[in-house]
Scaffold this motif. Sequence first.
Motif, mmCIF file in Angstrom:
data_model
loop_
_atom_site.group_PDB
_atom_site.id
_atom_site.type_symbol
_atom_site.label_atom_id
_atom_site.label_comp_id
_atom_site.label_asym_id
_atom_site.label_seq_id
_atom_site.Cartn_x
_atom_site.Cartn_y
_atom_site.Cartn_z
ATOM 1 N N THR A 1 0.022 -3.651 -7.181
ATOM 2 C CA THR A 1 1.112 -3.811 -8.143
ATOM 3 C C THR A 1 1.576 -2.496 -8.752
ATOM 4 O O THR A 1 2.771 -2.229 -8.800
ATOM 5 C CB THR A 1 0.717 -4.782 -9.276
ATOM 6 N N ASN A 2 0.657 -1.690 -9.226
ATOM 7 C CA ASN A 2 1.034 -0.464 -9.935
ATOM 8 C C ASN A 2 1.418 0.681 -9.001
ATOM 9 O O ASN A 2 2.265 1.495 -9.341
ATOM 10 C CB ASN A 2 -0.097 -0.009 -10.855
ATOM 11 N N GLU A 3 0.758 0.722 -7.842
ATOM 12 C CA GLU A 3 1.013 1.820 -6.906
ATOM 13 C C GLU A 3 1.888 1.388 -5.732
ATOM 14 O O GLU A 3 2.195 2.193 -4.861
ATOM 15 C CB GLU A 3 -0.311 2.399 -6.414
ATOM 16 N N SER A 4 2.259 0.111 -5.693
ATOM 17 C CA SER A 4 3.116 -0.449 -4.633
ATOM 18 C C SER A 4 2.589 -0.168 -3.231
ATOM 19 O O SER A 4 3.359 0.127 -2.315
ATOM 20 C CB SER A 4 4.547 0.061 -4.767
ATOM 21 N N LYS A 5 1.285 -0.280 -3.067
ATOM 22 C CA LYS A 5 0.686 -0.035 -1.753
ATOM 23 C C LYS A 5 0.616 -1.333 -0.964
ATOM 24 O O LYS A 5 0.441 -2.409 -1.521
ATOM 25 C CB LYS A 5 -0.699 0.571 -1.910
ATOM 26 N N SER A 6 0.763 -1.211 0.339
ATOM 27 C CA SER A 6 0.691 -2.377 1.220
ATOM 28 C C SER A 6 -0.779 -2.757 1.430
ATOM 29 O O SER A 6 -1.691 -1.974 1.121
ATOM 30 C CB SER A 6 1.322 -2.055 2.570
ATOM 31 N N LEU A 7 -0.997 -3.942 1.980
ATOM 32 C CA LEU A 7 -2.366 -4.345 2.301
ATOM 33 C C LEU A 7 -3.000 -3.354 3.266
ATOM 34 O O LEU A 7 -4.173 -3.016 3.128
ATOM 35 C CB LEU A 7 -2.392 -5.750 2.913
ATOM 36 N N ALA A 8 -2.224 -2.897 4.245
ATOM 37 C CA ALA A 8 -2.748 -1.937 5.222
ATOM 38 C C ALA A 8 -3.176 -0.635 4.539
ATOM 39 O O ALA A 8 -4.246 -0.090 4.845
ATOM 40 C CB ALA A 8 -1.716 -1.664 6.304
ATOM 41 N N GLN A 9 -2.364 -0.145 3.618
ATOM 42 C CA GLN A 9 -2.700 1.092 2.905
ATOM 43 C C GLN A 9 -3.944 0.904 2.043
ATOM 44 O O GLN A 9 -4.825 1.762 2.011
ATOM 45 C CB GLN A 9 -1.526 1.539 2.027
ATOM 46 N N ILE A 10 -3.996 -0.217 1.351
ATOM 47 C CA ILE A 10 -5.154 -0.503 0.494
ATOM 48 C C ILE A 10 -6.416 -0.593 1.341
ATOM 49 O O ILE A 10 -7.448 -0.006 1.012
ATOM 50 C CB ILE A 10 -4.934 -1.797 -0.311
ATOM 51 N N ALA A 11 -6.317 -1.326 2.444
ATOM 52 C CA ALA A 11 -7.478 -1.503 3.324
ATOM 53 C C ALA A 11 -7.977 -0.151 3.836
ATOM 54 O O ALA A 11 -9.181 0.113 3.822
ATOM 55 C CB ALA A 11 -7.121 -2.414 4.486
ATOM 56 N N LYS A 12 -7.057 0.689 4.248
ATOM 57 C CA LYS A 12 -7.440 2.000 4.784
ATOM 58 C C LYS A 12 -8.095 2.865 3.706
ATOM 59 O O LYS A 12 -9.152 3.449 3.925
ATOM 60 C CB LYS A 12 -6.215 2.711 5.365
ATOM 61 N N GLU A 13 -7.462 2.930 2.542
ATOM 62 C CA GLU A 13 -7.983 3.771 1.459
ATOM 63 C C GLU A 13 -9.329 3.285 0.925
ATOM 64 O O GLU A 13 -10.161 4.077 0.524
ATOM 65 C CB GLU A 13 -6.977 3.852 0.309
ATOM 66 N N ARG A 14 -9.511 1.959 0.910
ATOM 67 C CA ARG A 14 -10.731 1.397 0.330
ATOM 68 C C ARG A 14 -11.788 1.083 1.380
ATOM 69 O O ARG A 14 -12.871 0.630 1.061
ATOM 70 C CB ARG A 14 -10.404 0.129 -0.455
ATOM 71 N N ASP A 15 -11.445 1.307 2.653
ATOM 72 C CA ASP A 15 -12.344 1.021 3.769
ATOM 73 C C ASP A 15 -12.772 -0.452 3.777
ATOM 74 O O ASP A 15 -13.954 -0.778 3.827
ATOM 75 C CB ASP A 15 -13.562 1.947 3.741
ATOM 76 N N ILE A 16 -11.761 -1.315 3.691
ATOM 77 C CA ILE A 16 -11.969 -2.760 3.768
ATOM 78 C C ILE A 16 -10.933 -3.317 4.745
ATOM 79 O O ILE A 16 -10.024 -2.596 5.156
ATOM 80 C CB ILE A 16 -11.814 -3.445 2.389
ATOM 81 N N THR A 17 -11.065 -4.568 5.111
ATOM 82 C CA THR A 17 -10.066 -5.179 5.991
ATOM 83 C C THR A 17 -8.878 -5.655 5.163
ATOM 84 O O THR A 17 -8.991 -5.829 3.940
ATOM 85 C CB THR A 17 -10.649 -6.385 6.749
ATOM 86 N N GLU A 18 -7.759 -5.893 5.836
ATOM 87 C CA GLU A 18 -6.597 -6.442 5.148
ATOM 88 C C GLU A 18 -6.911 -7.834 4.603
ATOM 89 O O GLU A 18 -6.436 -8.212 3.542
ATOM 90 C CB GLU A 18 -5.385 -6.492 6.086
ATOM 91 N N GLY A 19 -7.726 -8.569 5.344
ATOM 92 C CA GLY A 19 -8.129 -9.895 4.880
ATOM 93 C C GLY A 19 -8.914 -9.827 3.584
ATOM 94 O O GLY A 19 -8.730 -10.653 2.691
ATOM 95 N N THR A 20 -9.785 -8.835 3.472
ATOM 96 C CA THR A 20 -10.546 -8.648 2.240
ATOM 97 C C THR A 20 -9.617 -8.267 1.099
ATOM 98 O O THR A 20 -9.731 -8.787 -0.013
ATOM 99 C CB THR A 20 -11.643 -7.577 2.428
ATOM 100 N N ALA A 21 -8.670 -7.378 1.378
ATOM 101 C CA ALA A 21 -7.701 -6.977 0.349
ATOM 102 C C ALA A 21 -6.890 -8.190 -0.124
ATOM 103 O O ALA A 21 -6.684 -8.375 -1.321
ATOM 104 C CB ALA A 21 -6.770 -5.889 0.880
ATOM 105 N N LEU A 22 -6.481 -9.029 0.820
ATOM 106 C CA LEU A 22 -5.744 -10.237 0.446
ATOM 107 C C LEU A 22 -6.628 -11.172 -0.373
ATOM 108 O O LEU A 22 -6.183 -11.775 -1.343
ATOM 109 C CB LEU A 22 -5.218 -10.962 1.685
ATOM 110 N N GLY A 23 -7.899 -11.271 0.011
ATOM 111 C CA GLY A 23 -8.851 -12.071 -0.760
ATOM 112 C C GLY A 23 -8.975 -11.567 -2.184
ATOM 113 O O GLY A 23 -9.081 -12.358 -3.129
ATOM 114 N N HIS A 24 -8.949 -10.263 -2.358
ATOM 115 C CA HIS A 24 -8.990 -9.676 -3.704
ATOM 116 C C HIS A 24 -7.763 -10.102 -4.504
ATOM 117 O O HIS A 24 -7.869 -10.456 -5.685
ATOM 118 C CB HIS A 24 -9.039 -8.156 -3.628
#
Length: 128
Positions: free
Chosen positions: A34-57
Amino acid sequence: MDKLDTITNYVKSQDLASKAKMTSSHQVTYEMFTNESKSLAQIAKERDITEGTALGHLYKASQEGFKIDWLEFVTLDEIDTIEKAIKTVRKRIPKDETFRMKFVYEFLDEKMSYVKLRAAVAYRKENE
């Protein structure tokens, strides 16, 4: 007053319990989205998690009252298609078998991503 009471009072006075919640993993993901307008793919890459995990968050954050625009992940037409598929699949699975989103994914010939499937379910839960 013993040491435990002193610590308990300090934690309450500083509101540390809620501050700890604010830095939970799903909160970090929510803030990145929300604050940084990052996509699920960007979040997953930066946090070393899957996109599915990011969506779960994000789903967990939405359950805690944080607003997510699920239509960023799935269209209303796709939601309708997914809902129809879920209803059909639920009717077809044996009563002793647990419903799994994999069944819907396969029913839709693997043409809808799990992100879309989960976003559609989350959208409907929020808009019932």
